[in-house]
Design a protein around this motif. Sequence first.
Motif, PDB file in Angstrom:
ATOM      1  N   ALA A 337     -18.789  69.671  45.731  1.00 46.76           N
ATOM      2  CA  ALA A 337     -18.541  69.482  44.185  1.00 46.76           C
ATOM      3  C   ALA A 337     -16.965  69.496  44.381  1.00 46.76           C
ATOM      4  CB  ALA A 337     -19.067  70.496  43.188  1.00 46.76           C
ATOM      5  N   LEU A 338     -16.385  70.517  44.735  1.00 45.06           N
ATOM      6  CA  LEU A 338     -14.905  70.526  44.841  1.00 45.06           C
ATOM      7  C   LEU A 338     -14.330  69.147  45.706  1.00 45.06           C
ATOM      8  CD1 LEU A 338     -14.489  74.354  45.331  1.00 45.06           C
ATOM      9  CD2 LEU A 338     -13.857  72.788  43.225  1.00 45.06           C
ATOM     10  N   LEU A 339     -15.121  68.914  46.890  1.00 44.81           N
ATOM     11  CA  LEU A 339     -14.468  67.664  47.593  1.00 44.81           C
ATOM     12  C   LEU A 339     -14.678  66.512  46.969  1.00 44.81           C
ATOM     13  CD1 LEU A 339     -15.785  68.925  51.238  1.00 44.81           C
ATOM     14  CD2 LEU A 339     -13.384  68.750  50.351  1.00 44.81           C
ATOM     15  N   THR A 340     -15.887  66.471  46.178  1.00 45.36           N
ATOM     16  CA  THR A 340     -15.722  65.081  45.512  1.00 45.36           C
ATOM     17  C   THR A 340     -14.972  64.671  44.468  1.00 45.36           C
ATOM     18  OG1 THR A 340     -18.449  65.373  45.693  1.00 45.36           O
ATOM     19  CG2 THR A 340     -17.584  64.037  43.976  1.00 45.36           C
ATOM     20  N   GLU A 341     -14.737  66.210  43.629  1.00 46.99           N
ATOM     21  CA  GLU A 341     -13.554  65.971  42.747  1.00 46.99           C
ATOM     22  C   GLU A 341     -12.214  65.763  43.293  1.00 46.99           C
ATOM     23  OE1 GLU A 341     -11.678  68.667  38.897  1.00 46.99           O
ATOM     24  OE2 GLU A 341     -13.097  69.501  40.211  1.00 46.99           O
ATOM     25  N   ALA A 342     -11.852  66.429  44.398  1.00 42.61           N
ATOM     26  CA  ALA A 342     -10.721  66.154  45.233  1.00 42.61           C
ATOM     27  C   ALA A 342     -10.575  64.560  45.396  1.00 42.61           C
ATOM     28  CB  ALA A 342     -10.560  67.003  46.422  1.00 42.61           C
ATOM     29  N   ALA A 343     -11.425  63.881  46.110  1.00 41.33           N
ATOM     30  CA  ALA A 343     -11.452  62.468  46.433  1.00 41.33           C
ATOM     31  C   ALA A 343     -11.253  61.642  45.119  1.00 41.33           C
ATOM     32  CB  ALA A 343     -12.863  62.249  46.883  1.00 41.33           C
ATOM     33  N   GLY A 344     -11.634  62.003  43.862  1.00 40.69           N
ATOM     34  CA  GLY A 344     -11.437  61.346  42.925  1.00 40.69           C
ATOM     35  C   GLY A 344     -10.098  61.455  42.452  1.00 40.69           C
ATOM     36  N   LEU A 345      -9.564  62.648  42.557  1.00 43.62           N
ATOM     37  CA  LEU A 345      -7.904  62.817  42.149  1.00 43.62           C
ATOM     38  C   LEU A 345      -7.114  62.162  43.169  1.00 43.62           C
ATOM     39  CD1 LEU A 345      -8.336  66.516  40.904  1.00 43.62           C
ATOM     40  CD2 LEU A 345      -7.370  64.665  39.621  1.00 43.62           C
ATOM     41  N   LEU A 346      -7.581  62.025  44.645  1.00 42.72           N
ATOM     42  CA  LEU A 346      -6.821  61.319  45.604  1.00 42.72           C
ATOM     43  C   LEU A 346      -6.641  60.015  44.885  1.00 42.72           C
ATOM     44  CD1 LEU A 346      -8.029  63.119  48.855  1.00 42.72           C
ATOM     45  CD2 LEU A 346      -5.283  62.948  47.883  1.00 42.72           C
ATOM     46  N   TRP A 347      -7.785  59.356  44.735  1.00 42.00           N
ATOM     47  CA  TRP A 347      -7.780  58.039  44.295  1.00 42.00           C
ATOM     48  C   TRP A 347      -6.800  57.780  43.101  1.00 42.00           C
ATOM     49  CZ3 TRP A 347     -13.205  55.289  43.516  1.00 42.00           C
ATOM     50  CH2 TRP A 347     -13.098  54.240  43.098  1.00 42.00           C
ATOM     51  N   ASP A 360      -8.241  51.258  38.297  1.00 47.55           N
ATOM     52  CA  ASP A 360      -7.488  52.814  38.638  1.00 47.55           C
ATOM     53  C   ASP A 360      -8.192  53.974  37.966  1.00 47.55           C
ATOM     54  OD1 ASP A 360      -4.413  51.797  39.622  1.00 47.55           O
ATOM     55  OD2 ASP A 360      -5.117  50.290  38.188  1.00 47.55           O
ATOM     56  N   LEU A 361      -8.800  53.633  36.974  1.00 44.13           N
ATOM     57  CA  LEU A 361      -9.451  54.942  36.331  1.00 44.13           C
ATOM     58  C   LEU A 361     -11.062  55.129  36.481  1.00 44.13           C
ATOM     59  CD1 LEU A 361      -7.229  55.276  33.080  1.00 44.13           C
ATOM     60  CD2 LEU A 361      -6.794  56.151  35.576  1.00 44.13           C
ATOM     61  N   LEU A 362     -11.754  53.856  36.278  1.00 42.10           N
ATOM     62  CA  LEU A 362     -13.076  54.149  36.330  1.00 42.10           C
ATOM     63  C   LEU A 362     -13.830  54.767  37.272  1.00 42.10           C
ATOM     64  CD1 LEU A 362     -15.740  53.285  34.632  1.00 42.10           C
ATOM     65  CD2 LEU A 362     -15.531  51.186  35.884  1.00 42.10           C
ATOM     66  N   GLY A 363     -13.616  54.088  38.575  1.00 44.07           N
ATOM     67  CA  GLY A 363     -14.305  54.959  39.681  1.00 44.07           C
ATOM     68  C   GLY A 363     -13.938  56.436  39.920  1.00 44.07           C
ATOM     69  N   PRO A 364     -12.403  56.559  39.901  1.00 40.75           N
ATOM     70  CA  PRO A 364     -12.193  58.189  40.004  1.00 40.75           C
ATOM     71  C   PRO A 364     -12.762  59.005  39.034  1.00 40.75           C
ATOM     72  CG  PRO A 364     -10.207  56.713  40.240  1.00 40.75           C
ATOM     73  CD  PRO A 364     -11.353  55.699  39.919  1.00 40.75           C
ATOM     74  N   GLY A 365     -12.843  58.477  37.576  1.00 40.42           N
ATOM     75  CA  GLY A 365     -13.356  59.195  36.627  1.00 40.42           C
ATOM     76  C   GLY A 365     -14.892  59.783  36.977  1.00 40.42           C
ATOM     77  N   ILE A 366     -15.446  58.841  37.583  1.00 41.15           N
ATOM     78  CA  ILE A 366     -16.837  59.076  37.810  1.00 41.15           C
ATOM     79  C   ILE A 366     -16.955  60.450  38.848  1.00 41.15           C
ATOM     80  CG2 ILE A 366     -19.082  58.246  38.718  1.00 41.15           C
ATOM     81  CD1 ILE A 366     -18.567  55.598  37.410  1.00 41.15           C
ATOM     82  N   LEU A 367     -16.261  60.040  39.938  1.00 42.64           N
ATOM     83  CA  LEU A 367     -16.219  61.033  40.968  1.00 42.64           C
ATOM     84  C   LEU A 367     -15.764  62.272  40.429  1.00 42.64           C
ATOM     85  CD1 LEU A 367     -14.753  59.324  43.933  1.00 42.64           C
ATOM     86  CD2 LEU A 367     -17.097  59.995  43.710  1.00 42.64           C
ATOM     87  N   ILE A 368     -14.777  62.469  39.727  1.00 41.37           N
ATOM     88  CA  ILE A 368     -14.348  63.653  38.938  1.00 41.37           C
ATOM     89  C   ILE A 368     -15.232  64.219  38.117  1.00 41.37           C
ATOM     90  CG2 ILE A 368     -12.388  64.708  37.342  1.00 41.37           C
ATOM     91  CD1 ILE A 368     -10.619  62.627  38.724  1.00 41.37           C
ATOM     92  N   GLY A 369     -15.805  63.415  37.238  1.00 41.15           N
ATOM     93  CA  GLY A 369     -16.906  64.042  36.272  1.00 41.15           C
ATOM     94  C   GLY A 369     -17.897  64.722  36.866  1.00 41.15           C
ATOM     95  N   LEU A 370     -18.639  63.906  38.194  1.00 42.33           N
ATOM     96  CA  LEU A 370     -19.534  64.618  38.986  1.00 42.33           C
ATOM     97  C   LEU A 370     -19.023  66.005  39.736  1.00 42.33           C
ATOM     98  CD1 LEU A 370     -21.065  61.403  40.408  1.00 42.33           C
ATOM     99  CD2 LEU A 370     -22.096  63.000  38.867  1.00 42.33           C
ATOM    100  N   GLY A 371     -17.940  65.871  40.198  1.00 44.46           N
ATOM    101  CA  GLY A 371     -17.494  67.136  41.012  1.00 44.46           C
ATOM    102  C   GLY A 371     -17.082  68.181  39.941  1.00 44.46           C
TER     103      GLY A 371
END
Length: 485
Positions: A337-347, A360-371
């Motif tokens: 979960a932490l790695l998933t959220e980190a990937a969204g924040l790197l994006w 710029d925001l839709l894809g990262p937001g989904i990854l961050i929400g899940l993680g």
Amino acid sequence: MRITATIRSSGAALAVLAGAQFTVMLATSIVNVALPQIRDGVGLSDGGTTWVVNAYGLAFGALLLAGGRAADLLGRRRVLLAGLAVFGAASLAAGLATSSPVLIAARALQGTGAAAIAPAALALVMDLFPPGPGRGRALGVWGAVSGAGGAAGVLLGGVLTEAAGWQWIFFAVAIGTLPVLVGTVVGVPPAPVTGSGRFDLPGTTTVTLALTALVWGLTTARRSGWTDTTVLGAFAVTAVLLTAFVLVERRHPNPLLPPRLFRAGRVTVGNALMALLGSVWIALFFFLPLYQQQVLGSSPLVTGLGQLPLAAANMLGSTLAPRISRRIGATATVTAALLTEAAGLLWLSRISAHGSYAADLLGPGILIGLGLSIAFVQLTTLSVEGVARQDAGLAGGLVNTSRQVGGAIGLAVLATLAGTATARAAVHQPQPEALTAGYRIAFGVCAAVLLATAALAPLLTRRTATGPSGASPSPAPQPAAGRRH
């Protein structure tokens, strides 16, 4: 028939308790997109405007331990009801405020009520659902409403500010608190008071003042800088008070933070990781709306609508968290979960001043929400796992304190880094590009923090409980009949 009725009763009570947590998280974020209108409405300066947010967070973070201990000693349902009453009245007062001192005082009182609600409600969830899959699912619901409350606050704040005026963001919270209060009276069953001993007033006072000084110093540092004498003085007072707290706790027969709490399950490591997660969580919901409004030019309403995919991903992740944990284990779940959220924040760290929401925001937001949601549910579960029933309220207060204090530290540091990067870029770039440079730095550092947190996650495999794995300590002796909350 009796088992079915019990399940239904527990489900109804969980809905009410989740509603209580939702209102707390809603009040945390609902003001963010309305700050310019609030500033004009009550005549605040730019520096004073931040205290509309800080007053709530300061009282909430500083009083959570006291609220948790009070719930154990006085009765969790009773403390929850008192907290809801204070919270609702303060929300109404904030909406009626016509001057900045009244508004800021009401926000502080709102935070005081929230500091009673959050640990008491979490402890009642633990009472209703013993260790096992049922508790996992219940804490999944808890995580879902926590994330949904934060995102709904941004959305509702935008809608109400544009449609009815900033006062209605507080009226809406007050109105929403009423059914939760009634539902607690009707649907949450009373239970015996599990805590024993005297309330640790000296320890509570010193740690509350220490947390107040710390959070105040951190929030002031965002505006005045880390070398400001006032900020350094606040940190010095914090150090003195924390030293006094340790000395008081060693001598008190019933300390606020008894050593047995940190010998149970994964309390220590779970809270440390929750503080790191909190440092990113609160900063995320601070910088995202700013980027949307100040760089992309979105209105408060559009900014709020932009939070919906993140909120949906958050709710999905919270629902899936217990199932994933049962399949691959708690430590692996937290790490993933932490790695998933980190990937969204790197994006997010690659956002552009000329970007768009979709790109710029839709894809990262989904990854961050899940993680974020999966990590939150698992760390909350691990931070209260194995805790004796008599300390459940305190454990709930502690994990919320870790998140709030971690968030205050993270936001102060990240706001300073972002402001420095923006000031440096503004020398030779237009304002949108300069602001974007600061936000990119903030999101990049958030990603680095999460990667470091993921590297520490294997420490969760080290249990300190003496009982068998997954078992709770023996329950505390039952108090005399008649003491109920």
